[in-house]
Design a protein around this motif. Structure first.
Motif, mmCIF file in Angstrom:
data_model
loop_
_atom_site.group_PDB
_atom_site.id
_atom_site.type_symbol
_atom_site.label_atom_id
_atom_site.label_comp_id
_atom_site.label_asym_id
_atom_site.label_seq_id
_atom_site.Cartn_x
_atom_site.Cartn_y
_atom_site.Cartn_z
ATOM 1 N N ALA A 128 66.839 44.129 44.623
ATOM 2 C CA ALA A 128 66.791 43.069 45.624
ATOM 3 C C ALA A 128 66.133 43.546 46.915
ATOM 4 O O ALA A 128 65.636 42.740 47.700
ATOM 5 N N ALA A 129 66.104 44.854 47.143
ATOM 6 C CA ALA A 129 65.404 45.398 48.308
ATOM 7 C C ALA A 129 63.906 45.477 48.078
ATOM 8 O O ALA A 129 63.142 45.702 49.025
ATOM 9 N N ARG A 130 63.474 45.317 46.807
ATOM 10 C CA ARG A 130 62.057 45.288 46.435
ATOM 11 C C ARG A 130 61.300 46.511 46.949
ATOM 12 O O ARG A 130 60.143 46.425 47.319
ATOM 13 N N GLN A 131 61.967 47.653 47.071
ATOM 14 C CA GLN A 131 61.388 48.917 47.533
ATOM 15 C C GLN A 131 61.051 48.925 49.024
ATOM 16 O O GLN A 131 61.094 49.967 49.648
ATOM 17 N N THR A 132 60.693 47.801 49.602
ATOM 18 C CA THR A 132 60.304 47.780 51.017
ATOM 19 C C THR A 132 61.502 47.620 51.937
ATOM 20 O O THR A 132 61.350 47.719 53.158
ATOM 21 N N HIS A 161 67.943 46.327 53.220
ATOM 22 C CA HIS A 161 67.771 44.923 53.564
ATOM 23 C C HIS A 161 67.422 44.162 52.288
ATOM 24 O O HIS A 161 66.383 44.394 51.685
ATOM 25 N N LEU A 162 68.313 43.279 51.888
ATOM 26 C CA LEU A 162 68.164 42.558 50.636
ATOM 27 C C LEU A 162 67.624 41.157 50.889
ATOM 28 O O LEU A 162 67.767 40.599 51.969
ATOM 29 N N ARG A 163 67.009 40.596 49.823
ATOM 30 C CA ARG A 163 66.620 39.198 49.880
ATOM 31 C C ARG A 163 66.663 38.620 48.466
ATOM 32 O O ARG A 163 66.319 39.288 47.500
ATOM 33 N N GLY A 164 67.122 37.407 48.380
ATOM 34 C CA GLY A 164 67.110 36.690 47.112
ATOM 35 C C GLY A 164 67.883 37.370 46.003
ATOM 36 O O GLY A 164 67.425 37.391 44.862
ATOM 37 N N TYR A 165 69.083 37.890 46.307
ATOM 38 C CA TYR A 165 69.812 38.659 45.300
ATOM 39 C C TYR A 165 70.064 37.851 44.031
ATOM 40 O O TYR A 165 69.960 38.389 42.924
ATOM 41 N N ASN A 225 54.202 57.605 43.002
ATOM 42 C CA ASN A 225 53.507 58.693 42.294
ATOM 43 C C ASN A 225 52.306 58.215 41.479
ATOM 44 O O ASN A 225 52.065 58.682 40.366
ATOM 45 N N GLY A 226 51.548 57.281 42.015
ATOM 46 C CA GLY A 226 50.380 56.778 41.309
ATOM 47 C C GLY A 226 50.673 55.734 40.255
ATOM 48 O O GLY A 226 49.763 55.263 39.566
ATOM 49 N N ILE A 227 51.929 55.361 40.117
ATOM 50 C CA ILE A 227 52.362 54.337 39.165
ATOM 51 C C ILE A 227 52.469 53.006 39.912
ATOM 52 O O ILE A 227 52.993 52.957 41.030
ATOM 53 N N ARG A 228 51.982 51.948 39.305
ATOM 54 C CA ARG A 228 52.113 50.601 39.888
ATOM 55 C C ARG A 228 52.361 49.623 38.744
ATOM 56 O O ARG A 228 51.460 49.304 37.979
ATOM 57 N N VAL A 229 53.622 49.193 38.633
ATOM 58 C CA VAL A 229 54.024 48.365 37.495
ATOM 59 C C VAL A 229 54.931 47.234 37.962
ATOM 60 O O VAL A 229 55.545 47.298 39.028
ATOM 61 N N HIS A 230 55.023 46.216 37.138
ATOM 62 C CA HIS A 230 55.966 45.134 37.386
ATOM 63 C C HIS A 230 57.384 45.611 37.096
ATOM 64 O O HIS A 230 57.661 46.193 36.046
ATOM 65 N N ASN A 231 58.288 45.341 38.008
ATOM 66 C CA ASN A 231 59.730 45.415 37.777
ATOM 67 C C ASN A 231 60.308 44.028 38.030
ATOM 68 O O ASN A 231 59.815 43.287 38.874
ATOM 69 N N TRP A 232 61.357 43.716 37.313
ATOM 70 C CA TRP A 232 62.043 42.444 37.506
ATOM 71 C C TRP A 232 63.349 42.670 38.240
ATOM 72 O O TRP A 232 64.181 43.483 37.824
ATOM 73 N N HIS A 233 63.518 41.957 39.346
ATOM 74 C CA HIS A 233 64.835 41.910 39.978
ATOM 75 C C HIS A 233 65.665 40.815 39.327
ATOM 76 O O HIS A 233 65.204 39.663 39.188
ATOM 77 N N ARG A 234 66.871 41.188 38.927
ATOM 78 C CA ARG A 234 67.853 40.219 38.444
ATOM 79 C C ARG A 234 69.226 40.670 38.908
ATOM 80 O O ARG A 234 69.515 41.869 38.927
ATOM 81 N N PRO A 235 70.117 39.746 39.258
ATOM 82 C CA PRO A 235 71.474 40.153 39.604
ATOM 83 C C PRO A 235 72.211 40.649 38.369
ATOM 84 O O PRO A 235 71.846 40.318 37.228
ATOM 85 N N LEU A 236 73.241 41.423 38.594
ATOM 86 C CA LEU A 236 74.022 41.954 37.478
ATOM 87 C C LEU A 236 74.530 40.837 36.577
ATOM 88 O O LEU A 236 74.553 40.975 35.350
ATOM 89 N N THR A 237 74.916 39.724 37.180
ATOM 90 C CA THR A 237 75.457 38.624 36.379
ATOM 91 C C THR A 237 74.437 38.108 35.362
ATOM 92 O O THR A 237 74.817 37.678 34.271
#
Length: 240
Positions: A149-153, A166-170, A181-193
């Protein structure tokens, strides 16, 4: 690392292989490896399917523990590396949402930090259940929802080795670019629920949950992780 065509994994494969090396990154080597392997051993499984196996590191660990293994991944360069490092292993090109395996054909399905890469994660969980024998288990290692939810930034490490987050849209499912480290990939944020409801919808039974601490030999790195521990694992059983 299960993915779709434009999610960055093909372009990031070489950097991923370099970053993981033989022992893995900090999250794997010092947080998840030991408790994940402990659950593999405790499961009594003889055969393991690693969905999103990447370069095959966890398959090799499980094979060294005496299991038969099958690695699944759609990224050609990662599969090539897996086969080079494990010539007698079996590695197939496929997506987690459509496993090329018969029903009830394995004892244990592993998602080791790979469900965060899968767009249709409920379909992947349903597929994992399908290929499990009755009484078999699904083992998931994953990022915690507050971390994604912090989206790395949204992270700031403080002088006292803690972190401001700082979270958004949990509660919203959202895809974002993760870069390191030179990697750029899609990650999906999803709540635990979202994850837990998908497992429960399939009638799977939660048998283990943990948020393991770091065992890193450097106390500063270990303490920094433990102050904001962001990795978890859960184990689910298909009813006998």
């Amino acid at each position: 690392m299960t993915h779709q065509n434009d999610d960055g994994w093909t372009k990031s494969a070489d950097a991923w292989i370099t970053t993981l090396g033989d022992i893995g990154d900090q999250s794997r080597a010092y947080v998840l490896d030991q408790p994940m392997m402990a659950r593999v051993r405790a499961s009594g499984a003889k055969h393991l399917v690693d969905v999103g196996c990447g370069e095959g590191r966890f398959c090799r660990m499980a094979r060294n523990a005496g299991l038969q293994t099958l690695g699944i991944d759609p990224t050609p360069a990662l599969l090539e590396q897996a086969r080079a490092l494990d010539p007698v292993g079996t590695y197939l090109s496929a997506f987690g949402e459509n496993l090329p395996l018969p029903d009830a054909s394995t004892d244990l399905v592993v998602f080791y930090l790979s469900l965060i890469d899968i767009p249709d994660f409920p379909a992947a969980i349903a597929e994992a259940k399908r290929v499990l024998r009755p009484g078999g288990h699904i083992l998931m290692g994953n990022l915690s929802g507050f971390f994604t939810a912090a989206r790395q930034t949204g992270w700031t490490v403080t002088k006292t080795n803690t972190a401001d987050i700082h979270l958004r849209g949990y509660l919203e499912n959202d895809v974002y670019w993760a870069e390191w480290n030179g990697i750029r990939v899609h990650n999906w944020h999803r709540p635990l629920t979202a994850y837990f409801q998908a497992f429960l919808y399939e009638g799977l039974i939660l048998t283990h949950f943990d948020e393991p601490p770091s065992t890193h030999p450097d106390a500063a790195i270990r303490d920094q992780y433990n102050n904001t521990a962001y990795l978890m694992l859960s184990e689910w059983q298909k009813p006998a």
